[in-house]
Design an enzyme around this catalytic site. Structure first.
Site, short mmCIF file in Angstrom:
data_model
loop_
_atom_site.label_atom_id
_atom_site.label_comp_id
_atom_site.label_asym_id
_atom_site.label_seq_id
_atom_site.Cartn_x
_atom_site.Cartn_y
_atom_site.Cartn_z
N LYS A 125 0.83 -1.21 0.00
CA LYS A 125 0.00 0.00 0.00
C LYS A 125 0.86 1.26 0.00
O LYS A 125 0.50 2.24 -0.64
CB LYS A 125 -0.92 0.02 1.22
N LYS A 154 -7.25 -11.98 -7.65
CA LYS A 154 -8.32 -12.20 -6.67
C LYS A 154 -9.43 -11.19 -6.91
O LYS A 154 -9.17 -10.07 -7.34
CB LYS A 154 -7.71 -12.11 -5.26
N LYS A 206 -12.62 -5.15 -5.38
CA LYS A 206 -13.31 -3.97 -5.89
C LYS A 206 -12.35 -3.06 -6.68
O LYS A 206 -12.68 -2.54 -7.73
CB LYS A 206 -13.92 -3.20 -4.73
P1 AMP Z 1 -11.67 -6.64 2.16
O1 AMP Z 1 -12.79 -6.53 1.19
O2 AMP Z 1 -10.33 -6.71 1.50
O3 AMP Z 1 -11.76 -5.71 3.34
O4 AMP Z 1 -11.83 -8.10 2.79
C1 AMP Z 1 -12.86 -8.46 3.68
C2 AMP Z 1 -12.79 -9.94 3.93
O5 AMP Z 1 -13.12 -10.66 2.75
C3 AMP Z 1 -11.39 -10.43 4.37
O6 AMP Z 1 -11.55 -11.46 5.33
C4 AMP Z 1 -10.81 -10.98 3.09
O7 AMP Z 1 -9.86 -11.99 3.34
C5 AMP Z 1 -12.06 -11.51 2.36
N1 AMP Z 1 -11.93 -11.43 0.89
C6 AMP Z 1 -11.84 -10.30 0.14
N2 AMP Z 1 -11.74 -10.59 -1.19
C7 AMP Z 1 -11.76 -11.95 -1.28
C8 AMP Z 1 -11.68 -12.89 -2.36
N3 AMP Z 1 -11.55 -12.50 -3.63
N4 AMP Z 1 -11.73 -14.20 -2.07
C9 AMP Z 1 -11.86 -14.62 -0.79
N5 AMP Z 1 -11.94 -13.81 0.27
C10 AMP Z 1 -11.88 -12.48 0.05
#
Ligand code: AMP
Ligand code: TRP
Length: 330
Positions: free
Chosen positions: A111, A193, A196
């Site tokens: 980041k 992965k 957003k």
């Molecule tokens: P974030 O959206 O990055 O704040 O992630 C929120 C939660 O969702 C965290 O526990 C991440 O590990 C999980 N997460 C986010 N994107 C993915 C993805 N593409 N596949 C699996 N888990 C995800």
């Protein structure tokens, strides 16, 4: 009963990646554990943002989580800035965290590389995360693999605090990650992965038409150029991730056989996914619509979630301050 804690950034709409990788798991865990789920807006302000955007995204995230099945009767769902003990404990933990541990965090390196100017909050991000978890003395933290390093740091902080202020009987448990079976959902580009910021997502509240418009061109087995080529379901994220997550087992076997046997084209396969996918998301969308029509109700639910969380948060912080020689206001 063991306690679990998890946090999610207020990124706005939930997508199929966080839904399968995190939130769906939380919904089932809330029945088995004393559960705390937090929308971490203080983490979100460690990178540039707009206040109006943040406010809207925080509320949308709350709606998405409630609509997905987090039940305020079974868990505490709240916004981080409404429980001031998080930042108070984070300051205390800053004094017990070696700088070197922060500088080698992978997410910080990634980041900070993208920022023109790196603020101290970005470096200290994992200290606040440790405070989030330890404030509730949670044993387990359901997260994706990307958070494992942050949890290691939370254990270092717990260990350092215990060694210094509770040498005889540890006060903070060392929290362990509870990884979901679906660890990493691949995006519609078939490569990175689902995220957003990469624009490769399906939002769980999108309309059926919008979902189909995104699903139709999604990348499948790259070696399969035309319908007459046999495909490999294990190389196709639409099959091995999405069908397996949303379709009944009979559909999954049918789709796999027709892909291997070159009987169905990829659009046929996606068509077979659409119905079960929409069937799972329809009630989520309905609940979200009714919450959106009722903003007062969402605020109330969050306020009472914060109240519930604060009971535990105050108790922990009181104990911490007593042991550290820090007087409290009466
Ligand atoms: P974030 O959206 O990055 O704040 O992630 C929120 C939660 O969702 C965290 O526990 C991440 O590990 C999980 N997460 C986010 N994107 C993915 C993805 N593409 N596949 C699996 N888990 C995800
Ligand atoms: N850093 C986490 C993420 O980006 C969010 C988070 C903040 C969190 N505090 C937490 C996750 C505490 C688990 C526990 O996904």
């Amino acid at each position: 009963m063991s306690r679990i804690f998890s946090g999610i950034q207020p990124s706005g709409e939930l997508h199929v990646g966080n839904y399968l990788g995190a939130v769906k798991n939380w919904v089932s865990l809330q029945a088995q554990f004393e559960s705390f789920f937090c929308i971490v807006n203080y983490h979100a302000i460690t990178v540039p943002y707009e206040p109006d955007d943040l406010r809207r995204r925080t509320r949308d995230m709350a709606i998405g989580l409630l609509a997905s099945g987090l039940d305020p009767k079974r868990c505490a769902l709240f916004v981080q800035s409404q429980v001031p003990e998080h930042t108070e404990l984070a300051w205390i933990f800053n004094t017990l965290t070696p700088l070197g541990e922060l500088e080698r965090q992978t997410q910080f390196k990634e980041k900070s590389g993208r920022q023109e100017q790196v603020m101290a909050g970005l470096l200290n991000y994992p200290v606040l995360q440790a405070a989030d978890i330890l404030l509730y003395r949670a044993d387990l933290v359901p997260v994706g693999e990307d958070q494992v390093q942050h949890l290691e740091l939370s254990r270092v902080v717990a260990r350092n605090w215990n060694a210094r202020f509770a040498p005889d009987a540890p006060f903070f448990p060392e929290p362990q990650p509870k990884l979901t079976p679906t660890r990493r959902i691949v995006g519609l580009d078939g490569q990175a992965k689902m995220s957003k910021s990469l624009g490769n997502t399906i939002g769980i509240l999108e309309s059926p038409e919008a979902i189909w418009d995104k699903l139709r061109p999604a990348v499948t087995d790259p070696a399969r150029q035309r319908k007459s080529d046999p495909g490999d379901p294990d190389k196709c994220p639409v099959i091995y991730q999405l069908h397996r997550a949303f379709s009944p087992p009979e559909t999954v076997s049918e789709v796999e056989a027709n892909c291997r046997g070159a009987k169905w084209g990829c659009v046929d396969c996606k068509n077979a996914l659409l119905a079960p996918l929409l069937a799972e998301l329809a009630p989520v969308r309905e609940r979200a619509a009714s919450l959106e029509a009722n903003p007062g109700q969402v605020d109330e639910l969050l306020a009472s979630g914060a109240e519930k969380a604060r009971v535990v948060a105050r108790e922990t912080l009181h104990e911490v301050k007593v042991r550290m020689g820090l007087p409290e206001q009466r």
